[in-house]
Design a protein around this motif. Structure first.
Motif, PDB file in Angstrom:
ATOM      1  N   LYS A 161       2.936  24.319  17.428  1.00  0.00           N
ATOM      2  CA  LYS A 161       2.764  23.731  18.754  1.00  0.00           C
ATOM      3  C   LYS A 161       1.348  23.990  19.286  1.00  0.00           C
ATOM      4  CE  LYS A 161       7.115  22.619  18.826  1.00  0.00           C
ATOM      5  NZ  LYS A 161       7.534  21.211  18.690  1.00  0.00           N
ATOM      6  N   MET A 193       0.508  23.462  25.564  1.00  0.00           N
ATOM      7  CA  MET A 193       1.844  23.035  25.960  1.00  0.00           C
ATOM      8  C   MET A 193       2.315  23.793  27.201  1.00  0.00           C
ATOM      9  SD  MET A 193       4.420  24.828  23.201  1.00  0.00           S
ATOM     10  CE  MET A 193       5.852  24.189  24.084  1.00  0.00           C
ATOM     11  N   ASP A 240       1.813  21.941  30.570  1.00  0.00           N
ATOM     12  CA  ASP A 240       2.603  20.759  30.906  1.00  0.00           C
ATOM     13  C   ASP A 240       3.512  21.061  32.102  1.00  0.00           C
ATOM     14  OD1 ASP A 240       5.250  19.032  30.554  1.00  0.00           O
ATOM     15  OD2 ASP A 240       3.609  17.961  29.560  1.00  0.00           O
ATOM     16  N   PHE A 278       7.308  21.082  31.381  1.00  0.00           N
ATOM     17  CA  PHE A 278       7.693  22.273  30.627  1.00  0.00           C
ATOM     18  C   PHE A 278       7.769  23.490  31.553  1.00  0.00           C
ATOM     19  CE2 PHE A 278       6.361  26.090  28.258  1.00  0.00           C
ATOM     20  CZ  PHE A 278       7.386  26.171  27.342  1.00  0.00           C
TER      21      PHE A 278
END
Length: 206
Positions: free
Chosen positions: A125, A129, A132, A135
């Protein structure tokens, strides 16, 4: 004294001089407070002409039957999934804010960061991330008290995991009583970086 009061009287002791004691109503008969999270998105309108409770969606203003033993909150929950006037991000954010007021389980941030670093490595990943918004909202809903690391912290945690696992591997290799056969493999990552992978073949004590 009405029949309901009489039914709640119990005789204490034996004989004609026994005094009656009044018993409180069972807790099941008391009114319960609406505790479901869906009520943050619906307004209670009260009973209609048919005596059934009605509730109105705060987003699309659609009215539903809800309340009492016959109509639970299942219909309201299904409507939240399809309502175009209420964003799912708002639902998660509202529930997360409600959970902040509740006593939550204690989570070891060190263990959580270590597990997340292992997940990033195993799933290949990207570090960003954690930036985000969706998320972060999801993690906040799962555990409002858990602080998400930054991309630089994730990178540093992965380096720590690598050093720890490399130290474990060295101990295993030192304990091997025989020879080790090495094979190599060349490959290029998605970012056009070249790598060489060494695989060690050996027979351990087991």
């Amino acid at each position: 004294m009405n029949s309901e009061t009489v039914s709640n009287l119990v005789t204490a002791g034996v004989g004609s001089e026994a005094a009656p004691i009044e018993v409180d109503e069972p807790s099941s008969k008391r009114l319960r407070r609406a505790t479901s999270d869906v009520w943050n998105f619906f307004k209670k309108l009260g009973p209609d002409k048919d005596g059934v409770e009605r509730s109105e969606c705060k987003g699309c203003k659609k009215v539903f039957k809800a309340g009492g033993k016959r109509y639970d909150t299942s219909t309201l929950k299904r409507h939240l999934d399809s309502c175009t006037q209420i964003k799912h991000e708002d639902i998660g954010q509202t529930i997360a804010e409600l959970q902040l007021k509740m006593v939550s389980l204690k989570i070891d941030s060190g263990v959580a960061r270590d597990m997340f670093a292992s997940y990033v490595v195993a799933g290949d990943k990207p570090f960003n991330m954690v930036d985000d918004k969706r998320f972060r909202n999801w993690v906040k809903y799962i555990s409002p008290t858990l602080k998400l690391p930054s991309r630089n912290t994730v990178k540093a945690d992965i380096v720590k995991v690598h050093k720890r696992e490399a130290a474990k591997l060295k101990k295993i290799l030192v304990s091997i009583p025989n020879r080790i056969c090495l094979t190599s493999n060349l490959w290029t990552s998605s970012t056009n970086e070249g790598f060489i992978c060494l695989t060690a073949h050996f027979v351990d004590e087991n």
